[in-house]
Motif scaffolding. Sequence first.
Motif, mmCIF file in Angstrom:
data_model
loop_
_atom_site.group_PDB
_atom_site.id
_atom_site.type_symbol
_atom_site.label_atom_id
_atom_site.label_comp_id
_atom_site.label_asym_id
_atom_site.label_seq_id
_atom_site.Cartn_x
_atom_site.Cartn_y
_atom_site.Cartn_z
ATOM 1 N N TYR A 232 0.793 -1.231 0.000
ATOM 2 C CA TYR A 232 0.000 0.000 0.000
ATOM 3 C C TYR A 232 0.829 1.287 0.000
ATOM 4 N N GLY A 233 2.132 1.179 0.005
ATOM 5 C CA GLY A 233 2.994 2.349 0.117
ATOM 6 C C GLY A 233 2.793 3.397 -0.960
ATOM 7 N N GLU A 234 2.469 2.994 -2.154
ATOM 8 C CA GLU A 234 2.283 3.930 -3.259
ATOM 9 C C GLU A 234 0.849 4.432 -3.384
ATOM 10 N N LEU A 235 -0.052 3.853 -2.625
ATOM 11 C CA LEU A 235 -1.467 4.211 -2.705
ATOM 12 C C LEU A 235 -1.726 5.514 -1.959
ATOM 13 N N ALA B 144 -3.907 4.700 4.313
ATOM 14 C CA ALA B 144 -4.433 4.417 5.654
ATOM 15 C C ALA B 144 -5.940 4.632 5.709
ATOM 16 N N LYS B 145 -6.409 5.700 5.136
ATOM 17 C CA LYS B 145 -7.848 5.977 5.144
ATOM 18 C C LYS B 145 -8.612 4.952 4.326
ATOM 19 N N ARG B 146 -8.134 4.679 3.135
ATOM 20 C CA ARG B 146 -8.840 3.754 2.243
ATOM 21 C C ARG B 146 -8.921 2.344 2.819
ATOM 22 N N VAL B 147 -7.779 1.830 3.205
ATOM 23 C CA VAL B 147 -7.723 0.445 3.676
ATOM 24 C C VAL B 147 -8.446 0.294 5.009
ATOM 25 N N SER B 148 -8.194 1.199 5.922
ATOM 26 C CA SER B 148 -8.821 1.067 7.248
ATOM 27 C C SER B 148 -10.336 1.164 7.165
ATOM 28 N N ARG B 149 -10.839 2.057 6.362
ATOM 29 C CA ARG B 149 -12.289 2.185 6.232
ATOM 30 C C ARG B 149 -12.906 0.956 5.573
ATOM 31 N N LYS C 215 -5.763 5.356 12.664
ATOM 32 C CA LYS C 215 -4.587 5.360 13.540
ATOM 33 C C LYS C 215 -4.002 3.956 13.693
ATOM 34 N N ALA C 216 -4.846 2.961 13.882
ATOM 35 C CA ALA C 216 -4.353 1.586 14.025
ATOM 36 C C ALA C 216 -3.606 1.156 12.767
ATOM 37 N N PHE C 217 -4.221 1.379 11.600
ATOM 38 C CA PHE C 217 -3.567 0.966 10.354
ATOM 39 C C PHE C 217 -2.270 1.737 10.140
ATOM 40 N N THR C 218 -2.276 3.026 10.453
ATOM 41 C CA THR C 218 -1.061 3.835 10.310
ATOM 42 C C THR C 218 0.043 3.299 11.211
#
Length: 102
Positions: free
Chosen positions: A34-37, A41-46, A53-56
């Motif tokens: 996900y580094g280039e996305l 953090a917002k997209r994946v966590s949602r 914050k957890a995903f970050t």
Amino acid sequence: MEISRFNLSPKSHASMVTNEQCIETVSGALQARYGELRNAAKRVSRSRGWTVKAFTNWLYGKNAPRMHDLIVLMADDPALESRIKEMVQETRECLHLQQYRQ
């Protein structure tokens, strides 16, 4: 004798997988995936029901995910699943070596 991290010899414990290695493994896999996305953090966590914050924290290696979250991450990323399986096998081998030494 039951094997635990408290009764392993220092030599065998040194070759066991550490918490830091687990955190680095998850972080590296998430960064590779996900580094280039943009806004990863917002997209994946949602999409998964996690807090941003957890995903970050997982993404940048501040801490490791809980077991059920790790399973979801592994199901989503075959490379992470493969690396975790390797770590389990390494730990299993260390435990067997320790068991035979006693």
